[in-house]
Design a protein around this motif. Structure first.
Motif, mmCIF file in Angstrom:
data_model
loop_
_atom_site.group_PDB
_atom_site.id
_atom_site.type_symbol
_atom_site.label_atom_id
_atom_site.label_comp_id
_atom_site.label_asym_id
_atom_site.label_seq_id
_atom_site.Cartn_x
_atom_site.Cartn_y
_atom_site.Cartn_z
ATOM 1 N N SER A 25 0.912 -1.145 0.112
ATOM 2 C CA SER A 25 0.037 -0.123 -0.012
ATOM 3 C C SER A 25 0.873 1.048 0.082
ATOM 4 C CB SER A 25 -0.931 -0.006 1.167
ATOM 5 O OG SER A 25 -0.217 0.130 2.443
ATOM 6 N N GLY A 26 0.219 2.228 -0.283
ATOM 7 C CA GLY A 26 0.881 3.632 -0.349
ATOM 8 C C GLY A 26 1.514 4.082 -1.469
ATOM 9 N N PHE A 27 0.947 3.320 -2.600
ATOM 10 C CA PHE A 27 1.568 4.097 -3.874
ATOM 11 C C PHE A 27 0.419 3.889 -4.884
ATOM 12 C CE2 PHE A 27 1.594 -0.151 -6.133
ATOM 13 C CZ PHE A 27 1.753 -0.995 -4.909
ATOM 14 N N MET A 28 0.449 4.567 -5.818
ATOM 15 C CA MET A 28 -0.317 4.628 -7.038
ATOM 16 C C MET A 28 -0.035 3.411 -7.708
ATOM 17 S SD MET A 28 -2.469 7.145 -6.454
ATOM 18 C CE MET A 28 -3.271 7.378 -8.081
ATOM 19 N N PHE A 29 -0.866 3.009 -8.722
ATOM 20 C CA PHE A 29 -0.650 1.861 -9.427
ATOM 21 C C PHE A 29 0.642 1.972 -10.222
ATOM 22 C CE2 PHE A 29 -1.880 -1.518 -12.354
ATOM 23 C CZ PHE A 29 -1.487 -1.388 -13.667
ATOM 24 N N ASP A 30 1.247 0.915 -10.215
ATOM 25 C CA ASP A 30 2.401 0.909 -10.857
ATOM 26 C C ASP A 30 2.934 -0.566 -11.512
ATOM 27 O OD1 ASP A 30 4.771 1.231 -7.985
ATOM 28 O OD2 ASP A 30 4.069 -0.618 -9.042
ATOM 29 N N THR A 31 3.963 -0.694 -11.921
ATOM 30 C CA THR A 31 4.376 -1.968 -12.641
ATOM 31 C C THR A 31 5.558 -2.715 -12.151
ATOM 32 O OG1 THR A 31 5.265 -0.667 -14.366
ATOM 33 C CG2 THR A 31 3.119 -1.406 -14.698
ATOM 34 N N SER A 32 6.044 -1.948 -10.901
ATOM 35 C CA SER A 32 7.262 -2.674 -10.493
ATOM 36 C C SER A 32 7.290 -4.200 -10.129
ATOM 37 C CB SER A 32 7.851 -1.761 -9.508
ATOM 38 O OG SER A 32 6.921 -1.731 -8.246
ATOM 39 N N ALA A 33 8.353 -4.950 -9.977
ATOM 40 C CA ALA A 33 8.472 -6.246 -9.580
ATOM 41 C C ALA A 33 8.302 -6.121 -7.944
ATOM 42 C CB ALA A 33 9.753 -6.743 -10.000
ATOM 43 N N MET A 34 7.876 -7.270 -7.779
ATOM 44 C CA MET A 34 7.700 -7.851 -6.292
ATOM 45 C C MET A 34 8.107 -9.153 -6.183
ATOM 46 S SD MET A 34 3.873 -6.113 -5.132
ATOM 47 C CE MET A 34 4.173 -6.705 -3.502
ATOM 48 N N GLY A 35 8.354 -9.505 -4.908
ATOM 49 C CA GLY A 35 8.951 -10.819 -4.702
ATOM 50 C C GLY A 35 9.091 -11.164 -3.240
ATOM 51 N N TRP A 36 9.772 -12.341 -2.985
ATOM 52 C CA TRP A 36 10.185 -12.768 -1.746
ATOM 53 C C TRP A 36 11.676 -13.180 -1.594
ATOM 54 C CZ3 TRP A 36 6.208 -13.037 1.983
ATOM 55 C CH2 TRP A 36 4.891 -12.934 1.332
ATOM 56 N N PHE A 37 12.142 -12.882 -0.221
ATOM 57 C CA PHE A 37 13.306 -13.282 0.288
ATOM 58 C C PHE A 37 13.270 -13.806 1.439
ATOM 59 C CE2 PHE A 37 17.303 -11.389 -2.459
ATOM 60 C CZ PHE A 37 16.394 -10.700 -3.369
ATOM 61 N N ARG A 38 14.327 -14.775 1.950
ATOM 62 C CA ARG A 38 14.220 -15.499 3.237
ATOM 63 C C ARG A 38 15.508 -15.402 3.847
ATOM 64 N NH1 ARG A 38 13.270 -21.840 1.398
ATOM 65 N NH2 ARG A 38 15.330 -22.118 0.603
ATOM 66 N N GLN A 39 15.532 -15.475 5.089
ATOM 67 C CA GLN A 39 16.859 -15.395 5.970
ATOM 68 C C GLN A 39 16.571 -16.339 7.134
ATOM 69 O OE1 GLN A 39 18.400 -11.758 7.018
ATOM 70 N NE2 GLN A 39 20.560 -12.481 7.284
ATOM 71 N N GLY A 50 10.494 -13.871 -7.613
ATOM 72 C CA GLY A 50 9.999 -12.675 -7.744
ATOM 73 C C GLY A 50 9.218 -12.769 -8.964
ATOM 74 N N ILE A 51 8.397 -11.851 -9.252
ATOM 75 C CA ILE A 51 7.529 -11.714 -10.324
ATOM 76 C C ILE A 51 7.152 -10.266 -10.791
ATOM 77 C CG2 ILE A 51 5.595 -11.341 -8.587
ATOM 78 C CD1 ILE A 51 3.785 -13.337 -10.647
ATOM 79 N N SER A 52 7.090 -10.124 -12.253
ATOM 80 C CA SER A 52 6.854 -8.766 -12.805
ATOM 81 C C SER A 52 5.379 -8.529 -12.782
ATOM 82 C CB SER A 52 7.489 -8.807 -14.065
ATOM 83 O OG SER A 52 6.539 -9.726 -14.791
ATOM 84 N N TRP A 53 5.036 -7.432 -13.370
ATOM 85 C CA TRP A 53 3.749 -6.916 -13.287
ATOM 86 C C TRP A 53 2.890 -7.986 -14.364
ATOM 87 C CZ3 TRP A 53 1.059 -3.946 -17.281
ATOM 88 C CH2 TRP A 53 -0.314 -3.737 -16.757
ATOM 89 N N HIS A 54 3.633 -8.465 -15.492
ATOM 90 C CA HIS A 54 3.078 -8.957 -16.321
ATOM 91 C C HIS A 54 2.999 -10.689 -15.870
ATOM 92 C CE1 HIS A 54 2.813 -5.985 -19.152
ATOM 93 N NE2 HIS A 54 4.232 -5.604 -18.890
ATOM 94 N N GLY A 55 3.362 -11.106 -14.891
ATOM 95 C CA GLY A 55 3.307 -12.400 -14.214
ATOM 96 C C GLY A 55 4.643 -13.085 -14.658
ATOM 97 N N ASP A 56 5.677 -12.666 -14.986
ATOM 98 C CA ASP A 56 6.829 -13.280 -15.481
ATOM 99 C C ASP A 56 7.603 -13.692 -14.039
ATOM 100 O OD1 ASP A 56 7.356 -11.417 -18.276
ATOM 101 O OD2 ASP A 56 6.254 -13.332 -18.446
ATOM 102 N N ALA A 57 7.856 -14.857 -13.816
ATOM 103 C CA ALA A 57 8.211 -15.306 -12.504
ATOM 104 C C ALA A 57 9.779 -15.860 -12.623
ATOM 105 C CB ALA A 57 7.314 -16.223 -11.831
ATOM 106 N N ASP A 58 10.475 -15.717 -11.617
ATOM 107 C CA ASP A 58 11.727 -16.263 -11.573
ATOM 108 C C ASP A 58 11.841 -16.834 -10.130
ATOM 109 O OD1 ASP A 58 15.351 -14.993 -11.496
ATOM 110 O OD2 ASP A 58 14.391 -16.968 -12.079
#
Length: 123
Positions: A25-39, A50-58
């Motif tokens: 939350s806290g941002f207007m619509f954007d297309t930046s990547a999101m993902g997960w790290f662990r420690q 990680g995943i792009s706005w279009h759904g491309d995953a790595d």
């Protein structure tokens, strides 16, 4: 101010499944990547997925074929974790880039981090 809030996680047995969710939350619509790290205790942060706005995953090599990342909208992602192993035990962090749309495995590329959620895999 961008905020990432994780939910899910908890305790699972080896071979079991868990699902993590993250809402940004806290941002207007954007297309930046999101993902997960662990420690894990005593270890460095590790790229999980990680995943792009279009759904491309790595995916990180240690979770390929077992974990699946998905994106419901510009600001929500899920991580489905199957065939869990004790070595998957860690704090899992939701992450988001500031601009770039492609996911990358370097922690320094992500500007925003959630508070983390514990995943414990034990019999």
């Amino acid at each position: 101010q961008v905020q990432l809030v994780e939910s899910g996680g908890g305790l699972a047995q080896p071979g079991g499944s868990l699902r993590l969710s993250c809402a940004a939350s806290g941002f207007m619509f954007d297309t930046s990547a999101m993902g997960w790290f662990r420690q894990a205790p005593g270890k460095e942060r590790e790229f999980v997925a990680g995943i792009s706005w279009h759904g491309d995953a790595d995916y990180g090599n240690s979770v390929k074929g077992r974990f699946t990342i998905s994106r419901d909208s510009s600001n929500t992602i899920d991580l489905r974790m199957n065939s869990l192993k004790p070595e998957d035990t860690a704090i899992y962090y939701c992450v988001k880039k500031h601009y770039e749309s492609a996911p990358t495995p370097q922690a320094r590329d992500y500007s925003y981090w959630g508070q983390g959620t514990q995943v414990t895999v034990t019999s």
